[in-house]
Design an enzyme around this catalytic site. Structure first.
Site, PDB file in Angstrom:
ATOM      1  N   GLY A  84     -41.805 -19.567  77.041  1.00 14.63           N
ATOM      2  CA  GLY A  84     -41.819 -18.547  75.719  1.00 14.63           C
ATOM      3  C   GLY A  84     -40.497 -18.218  75.393  1.00 14.63           C
ATOM      4  N   PRO A 113     -37.050 -18.220  90.894  1.00 16.78           N
ATOM      5  CA  PRO A 113     -36.936 -19.612  91.256  1.00 16.78           C
ATOM      6  C   PRO A 113     -37.829 -20.687  90.638  1.00 16.78           C
ATOM      7  CG  PRO A 113     -37.694 -18.212  93.213  1.00 16.78           C
ATOM      8  CD  PRO A 113     -37.560 -17.442  91.959  1.00 16.78           C
ATOM      9  N   ASP A 145     -40.752 -14.810  79.875  1.00 20.41           N
ATOM     10  CA  ASP A 145     -40.956 -13.151  79.738  1.00 20.41           C
ATOM     11  C   ASP A 145     -41.686 -12.504  80.603  1.00 20.41           C
ATOM     12  OD1 ASP A 145     -39.898 -12.983  76.882  1.00 20.41           O
ATOM     13  OD2 ASP A 145     -41.640 -14.329  76.315  1.00 20.41           O
ATOM     14  N   GLY A 173     -47.808 -12.304  78.035  1.00 19.80           N
ATOM     15  CA  GLY A 173     -48.047 -13.475  78.420  1.00 19.80           C
ATOM     16  C   GLY A 173     -48.860 -13.392  79.956  1.00 19.80           C
ATOM     17  N   ARG A 196     -48.036 -26.894  75.378  1.00 17.52           N
ATOM     18  CA  ARG A 196     -49.336 -26.657  75.869  1.00 17.52           C
ATOM     19  C   ARG A 196     -50.106 -25.634  74.875  1.00 17.52           C
ATOM     20  NH1 ARG A 196     -49.789 -21.716  78.873  1.00 17.52           N
ATOM     21  NH2 ARG A 196     -47.593 -20.819  79.380  1.00 17.52           N
TER      22      ARG A 196
END
Length: 491
Positions: free
Chosen positions: A222, A131, A189, A458, A290
């Site tokens: 990503g 969510p 990811d 990540g 970013r």
């Protein structure tokens, strides 16, 4: 259309005539629709006959989602290109008289066989929705762009919303793997990372990882898994690719730290890339930008991250790496390879033993010790693309049993570093002279500093020594090709 009682009717005829003057022909890669019907009377306006709308067109077989004979119609559903990088579900209907349904049903089976080829029809999908993915829009993205595609393809879908960090680990660990063909993540990811680790925690881990394919609908920052497997950042196109996706073995790697062992499917980074990823969490509102911002800020400081590095190098020359990529990606397909892999996984169900031990053991003999005193970036990946326009590892392959390791000295000039960053998108990154690339089966990294960031797929892990070991073809994903990533290989 010929009568179904006509013995001369070829059961493999690729052309079907419907509505008197409409022919539907199954070609090698498309469905050709030719409509020679005259304009209808209701197309008159003010007594004048309006021009007949264009009705002759071809539909790619890849885009065909479903076809069926209903009470009185032939209905074909397909994914029609809608906007840039998007598709929408569209249907065409043609009346089929009762006496002609038998032939039409045979033709429909031919159409579906060509449309799906080696892909499994009507996949059973467990869909996990984060969510918080896509800036909180993952659920709406799924309902708007993916759900209609899955429904038109008659996939059996079970949707569940994750409720807390790590929830996908618990779901995957307790999943009835015989009830689903694929586990689809609506997220970035992070959710696939949890899913692979949840499957890896099971007593039948190897079987679960081999049997359950993992896929990603791109709803995060990503979306590396989607870019590699399907070559897109579009939710609707990714949904189509999942429907038509082929089971593909995927190398996974074990990450050992002190007493812990986790699995990675995408990348491991230390230095400027890890800092740009994890050190900019407060800037997620910027999206992918970013990473660029974080890179430039840290580049201006010319920071280095000293460490000890040891690598079990398998191929250390760029030329030989290119040759390996070309040979592996064009190798002949092995018949029944997937069935054999599933049989082995069922026989040896637990996670593979660590061949090289853990990070707490003595360094194995034969590993190459790499100077890390002035390291600027250490980046390892078992996929080619980390995010849109970042083809960091063009020589990466899904299941060659090797991981690509990149090291860059932190003392390179700012200009060189910026040039290297720009070449990531251009595809010339691999050949830059300041870039060291190795294909490895394992490595160990020991940071010298006490604080910093280490990124695994990540996700942040403790800033301490870690060791990586590749497990060939341990995991399973869905890809378009069933053989390689949708990224340009090394030139």
């Amino acid at each position: 259309m010929s009568s179904p009682d006509d013995s001369s009717q070829d059961p493999h005829d690729t052309t079907l005539t419907v509505d008197e003057s409409v022919t539907l022909t199954i070609g090698a890669d498309s469905l050709l629709i030719l409509d020679d019907r005259p304009p209808k009377a209701d197309r008159r306006c003010c007594g004048l006959l309006q021009s007949k709308p264009e009705t002759n067109h071809a539909i790619s077989l890849y885009n065909i989602l479903g076809a069926e004979i209903t009470a009185s119609n032939l209905v074909i559903a397909y994914a029609q290109p809608a906007a840039k990088d998007d598709v929408s579900v569209t249907t065409v209907h043609y009346s089929i008289p009762e006496p002609e349904k038998k032939v039409a049903k045979t033709w429909v089976q031919q159409l579906l066989a060509g449309a799906y080829a080696k892909a499994l029809r009507g996949k059973r999908l467990k869909v996990l929705v984060n969510p918080f993915g896509g800036k909180g829009a993952a659920a709406s993205l799924y309902q708007r762009y993916a759900a209609p595609v899955f429904a038109a393809a008659k996939c059996q879908v079970d949707v569940q919303t994750t409720e807390y960090r790590g929830h996908a680990i618990d779901i995957a660990e307790n999943l009835d793997i015989d009830a689903y063909d694929a586990l689809v993540c609506c997220s970035g990811d992070g959710l696939p990372y949890e899913v692979f680790n949840g499957l890896g925690k099971r007593p039948d881990a190897r079987k679960a990882l081999a049997q359950t394919a993992v896929a990603l609908l791109p709803c995060g920052s990503g979306n590396g898994l989607t870019w590699n497997a399907f070559g897109t950042g579009s939710v609707s196109i990714a949904a189509l690719a999942i429907v038509k996706g082929l089971r593909t073995p995927l190398d996974l790697v074990s990450i050992s730290q002190k007493e812990s062992r986790t699995l990675s499917f995408l990348s491991q980074s230390f230095g400027i890339v890890a800092e740009c990823d994890l050190g900019t969490e407060n800037l997620r509102w910027m999206g992918a930008q970013r990473f660029t911002y974080g890179f430039l800020i840290r580049l201006m400081r010319q920071t280095i991250w000293p460490c000890d590095i040891a690598i079990k190098v398998e191929i250390g020359d760029k030329g030989r790496i290119k040759d390996h990529y070309a040979a592996w990606s064009t190798r002949p397909e092995e018949p029944d390879a997937d069935s054999k892999r599933l049989e082995i996984a069922a026989e040896f169900p637990g996670l593979p033993e660590l061949e090289y031990g853990t990070v707490t053991d003595e360094l194995p003999q034969g590993w190459e010790v790499v100077s890390g005193e002035t390291i600027g970036n250490f980046y390892a990946g078992n996929m080619a693309i980390m995010s849109k326009d970042t083809n960091m590892f063009p020589a990466a392959l899904p299941d060659d049993g090797l991981i690509d390791v990149v090291t860059i000295d932190g003392t390179v000039s700012r200009g060189t570093a910026i040039t290297m960053m720009s070449e990531v998108a251009s595809g010339r990154f691999f050949d830059m002279p300041d870039l060291n690339v190795r294909k490895a089966s394992a490595f160990r990294l020991v940071p010298h500093q006490k604080e910093g960031y280490i990124s695994i797929d990540g996700e942040r892990i403790p800033f301490e020594a870690f060791q990586v070991e590749v497990h060939q073809g341990l995991g399973t994903i869905l890809t378009k090709s069933g053989r390689f990533y949708e990224a340009a290989g090394p030139r």
